[in-house]
Design a protein around this motif. Structure first.
Motif, PDB file in Angstrom:
ATOM      1  N   LEU A  47      48.915  83.273  32.865  1.00 16.63           N
ATOM      2  CA  LEU A  47      49.399  82.681  31.627  1.00 16.63           C
ATOM      3  C   LEU A  47      48.658  83.163  30.389  1.00 16.63           C
ATOM      4  O   LEU A  47      49.267  83.542  29.395  1.00 16.63           O
ATOM      5  CB  LEU A  47      49.294  81.155  31.706  1.00 16.63           C
ATOM      6  CG  LEU A  47      49.928  80.500  32.929  1.00 16.63           C
ATOM      7  CD1 LEU A  47      49.543  79.035  33.002  1.00 16.63           C
ATOM      8  CD2 LEU A  47      51.430  80.696  32.895  1.00 16.63           C
ATOM      9  N   PHE A  48      47.336  83.084  30.442  1.00 11.87           N
ATOM     10  CA  PHE A  48      46.515  83.449  29.293  1.00 11.87           C
ATOM     11  C   PHE A  48      45.073  83.643  29.740  1.00 11.87           C
ATOM     12  O   PHE A  48      44.697  83.258  30.847  1.00 11.87           O
ATOM     13  CB  PHE A  48      46.603  82.407  28.173  1.00 11.87           C
ATOM     14  CG  PHE A  48      46.154  81.023  28.543  1.00 11.87           C
ATOM     15  CD1 PHE A  48      44.854  80.600  28.301  1.00 11.87           C
ATOM     16  CD2 PHE A  48      47.046  80.125  29.121  1.00 11.87           C
ATOM     17  CE1 PHE A  48      44.452  79.313  28.643  1.00 11.87           C
ATOM     18  CE2 PHE A  48      46.654  78.835  29.461  1.00 11.87           C
ATOM     19  CZ  PHE A  48      45.348  78.430  29.221  1.00 11.87           C
ATOM     20  N   THR A  49      44.293  84.253  28.848  1.00 10.47           N
ATOM     21  CA  THR A  49      42.874  84.491  29.092  1.00 10.47           C
ATOM     22  C   THR A  49      42.097  84.010  27.884  1.00 10.47           C
ATOM     23  O   THR A  49      42.542  84.189  26.744  1.00 10.47           O
ATOM     24  CB  THR A  49      42.616  86.006  29.309  1.00 10.47           C
ATOM     25  OG1 THR A  49      43.407  86.449  30.405  1.00 10.47           O
ATOM     26  CG2 THR A  49      41.149  86.291  29.584  1.00 10.47           C
ATOM     27  N   ARG A  50      40.972  83.396  28.137  1.00  5.84           N
ATOM     28  CA  ARG A  50      40.041  83.041  27.064  1.00  5.84           C
ATOM     29  C   ARG A  50      38.851  83.989  27.203  1.00  5.84           C
ATOM     30  O   ARG A  50      38.018  83.816  28.082  1.00  5.84           O
ATOM     31  CB  ARG A  50      39.596  81.592  27.173  1.00  5.84           C
ATOM     32  CG  ARG A  50      40.733  80.615  26.894  1.00  5.84           C
ATOM     33  CD  ARG A  50      40.223  79.187  26.727  1.00  5.84           C
ATOM     34  NE  ARG A  50      41.317  78.266  26.582  1.00  5.84           N
ATOM     35  CZ  ARG A  50      41.974  78.023  25.451  1.00  5.84           C
ATOM     36  NH1 ARG A  50      41.649  78.655  24.362  1.00  5.84           N
ATOM     37  NH2 ARG A  50      42.964  77.145  25.424  1.00  5.84           N
ATOM     38  N   PRO A  51      38.815  85.024  26.349  1.00  4.92           N
ATOM     39  CA  PRO A  51      37.738  86.009  26.475  1.00  4.92           C
ATOM     40  C   PRO A  51      36.397  85.466  25.989  1.00  4.92           C
ATOM     41  O   PRO A  51      36.334  84.753  24.985  1.00  4.92           O
ATOM     42  CB  PRO A  51      38.207  87.173  25.609  1.00  4.92           C
ATOM     43  CG  PRO A  51      39.222  86.598  24.682  1.00  4.92           C
ATOM     44  CD  PRO A  51      39.779  85.366  25.319  1.00  4.92           C
ATOM     45  N   ALA A  52      35.362  85.796  26.730  1.00  5.17           N
ATOM     46  CA  ALA A  52      34.004  85.414  26.330  1.00  5.17           C
ATOM     47  C   ALA A  52      33.591  86.254  25.126  1.00  5.17           C
ATOM     48  O   ALA A  52      34.042  87.382  24.954  1.00  5.17           O
ATOM     49  CB  ALA A  52      33.048  85.634  27.492  1.00  5.17           C
ATOM     50  N   ASN A  53      32.773  85.715  24.298  1.00  7.38           N
ATOM     51  CA  ASN A  53      32.183  86.437  23.161  1.00  7.38           C
ATOM     52  C   ASN A  53      33.216  86.985  22.178  1.00  7.38           C
ATOM     53  O   ASN A  53      32.948  87.955  21.494  1.00  7.38           O
ATOM     54  CB  ASN A  53      31.284  87.580  23.676  1.00  7.38           C
ATOM     55  CG  ASN A  53      30.216  87.085  24.613  1.00  7.38           C
ATOM     56  OD1 ASN A  53      29.624  86.031  24.391  1.00  7.38           O
ATOM     57  ND2 ASN A  53      29.980  87.818  25.676  1.00  7.38           N
ATOM     58  N   ALA A  54      34.401  86.392  22.114  1.00 13.18           N
ATOM     59  CA  ALA A  54      35.416  86.865  21.160  1.00 13.18           C
ATOM     60  C   ALA A  54      35.795  85.770  20.171  1.00 13.18           C
ATOM     61  O   ALA A  54      36.763  85.918  19.440  1.00 13.18           O
ATOM     62  CB  ALA A  54      36.642  87.365  21.904  1.00 13.18           C
ATOM     63  N   GLY A  55      35.061  84.671  20.181  1.00  9.89           N
ATOM     64  CA  GLY A  55      35.390  83.588  19.277  1.00  9.89           C
ATOM     65  C   GLY A  55      36.537  82.744  19.797  1.00  9.89           C
ATOM     66  O   GLY A  55      36.924  82.856  20.957  1.00  9.89           O
ATOM     67  N   PRO A  56      37.113  81.920  18.933  1.00 12.30           N
ATOM     68  CA  PRO A  56      38.182  81.003  19.353  1.00 12.30           C
ATOM     69  C   PRO A  56      39.544  81.700  19.441  1.00 12.30           C
ATOM     70  O   PRO A  56      40.428  81.490  18.617  1.00 12.30           O
ATOM     71  CB  PRO A  56      38.154  79.931  18.262  1.00 12.30           C
ATOM     72  CG  PRO A  56      37.680  80.664  17.045  1.00 12.30           C
ATOM     73  CD  PRO A  56      36.717  81.711  17.547  1.00 12.30           C
ATOM     74  N   LEU A  57      39.675  82.571  20.450  1.00 16.17           N
ATOM     75  CA  LEU A  57      40.907  83.339  20.640  1.00 16.17           C
ATOM     76  C   LEU A  57      41.483  83.110  22.024  1.00 16.17           C
ATOM     77  O   LEU A  57      40.763  82.802  22.969  1.00 16.17           O
ATOM     78  CB  LEU A  57      40.639  84.839  20.472  1.00 16.17           C
ATOM     79  CG  LEU A  57      40.137  85.296  19.120  1.00 16.17           C
ATOM     80  CD1 LEU A  57      39.740  86.758  19.175  1.00 16.17           C
ATOM     81  CD2 LEU A  57      41.195  85.067  18.050  1.00 16.17           C
ATOM     82  N   VAL A  58      42.787  83.310  22.121  1.00 14.69           N
ATOM     83  CA  VAL A  58      43.494  83.247  23.395  1.00 14.69           C
ATOM     84  C   VAL A  58      44.284  84.546  23.524  1.00 14.69           C
ATOM     85  O   VAL A  58      44.975  84.949  22.578  1.00 14.69           O
ATOM     86  CB  VAL A  58      44.462  82.042  23.440  1.00 14.69           C
ATOM     87  CG1 VAL A  58      45.309  82.066  24.694  1.00 14.69           C
ATOM     88  CG2 VAL A  58      43.700  80.739  23.322  1.00 14.69           C
ATOM     89  N   MET A  59      44.177  85.179  24.674  1.00 11.38           N
ATOM     90  CA  MET A  59      44.999  86.347  24.981  1.00 11.38           C
ATOM     91  C   MET A  59      46.164  85.830  25.817  1.00 11.38           C
ATOM     92  O   MET A  59      46.016  85.561  27.007  1.00 11.38           O
ATOM     93  CB  MET A  59      44.190  87.403  25.730  1.00 11.38           C
ATOM     94  CG  MET A  59      42.972  87.894  24.966  1.00 11.38           C
ATOM     95  SD  MET A  59      43.375  88.563  23.343  1.00 11.38           S
ATOM     96  CE  MET A  59      44.248  90.016  23.817  1.00 11.38           C
TER      97      MET A  59
END
Length: 158
Positions: A83-95
């Protein structure tokens, strides 16, 4: 008229996890890394980078799966759709995986990453290519260009 036609509804293959996008994407991208090839069983992963404030799960409980490491990869626990990824060290973003949208027919990658691992003959339509990930300092210019030139959903209003 809202050029992004927000909000967007999305759901996994079985419909148990439902999501809502309320803010415009920052960039669309295709990743050709070997990890994304294996995660998708395809040539690349397609993503919309969204601000976390513009994304919510409205039904169901995504589970963490795949690569249990610094990034959190979320799946439907029933149909196992990525569904989605929450990348570490990228701030409040959703892929976010845009194929979960009710209509993803408009999504074209603006950038493609990890072209060094790209499978032969694969074309994404991206206007910018990177052998790895873009440098962090390049993302502001990429997002500005996407805000100006990125493909929008088709206008379905008469």
């Amino acid at each position: 008229m809202d050029e992004w036609q927000l909000p967007w509804s999305a759901e996994c293959l079985c419909g148990q996890v439902k999501m809502r996008v309320t803010e415009a994407p920052l960039v669309s991208m295709a990743c050709h890394c070997k990890g994304c090839q294996k995660l998708t069983s395809g040539a690349y992963s397609l993503s919309l980078m969204l601000p976390d404030s513009g994304f919510e799960v409205t039904a169901g409980e995504p589970v963490i799966g795949a690569l249990h490491g610094e990034n959190d990869y979320f799946y439907c626990g029933h149909c196992l759709s990525w569904l989605f990824t929450r990348p570490a060290n990228a701030g409040p973003l959703v892929m976010f995986r845009p194929t979960m949208l009710e209509d993803a027919s408009w999504v074209v990658p603006f950038i493609e990453s990890f072209t060094a691992e790209k499978l032969p003959g694969v074309a994404t339509g991206a206007s910018r290519s990177f052998e790895g990930f873009p440098k962090m300092e390049d993302y502001a210019a990429i997002m500005d260009a996407y805000a100006r030139d990125g493909v929008r959903p088709k206008d379905t209003e008469a």
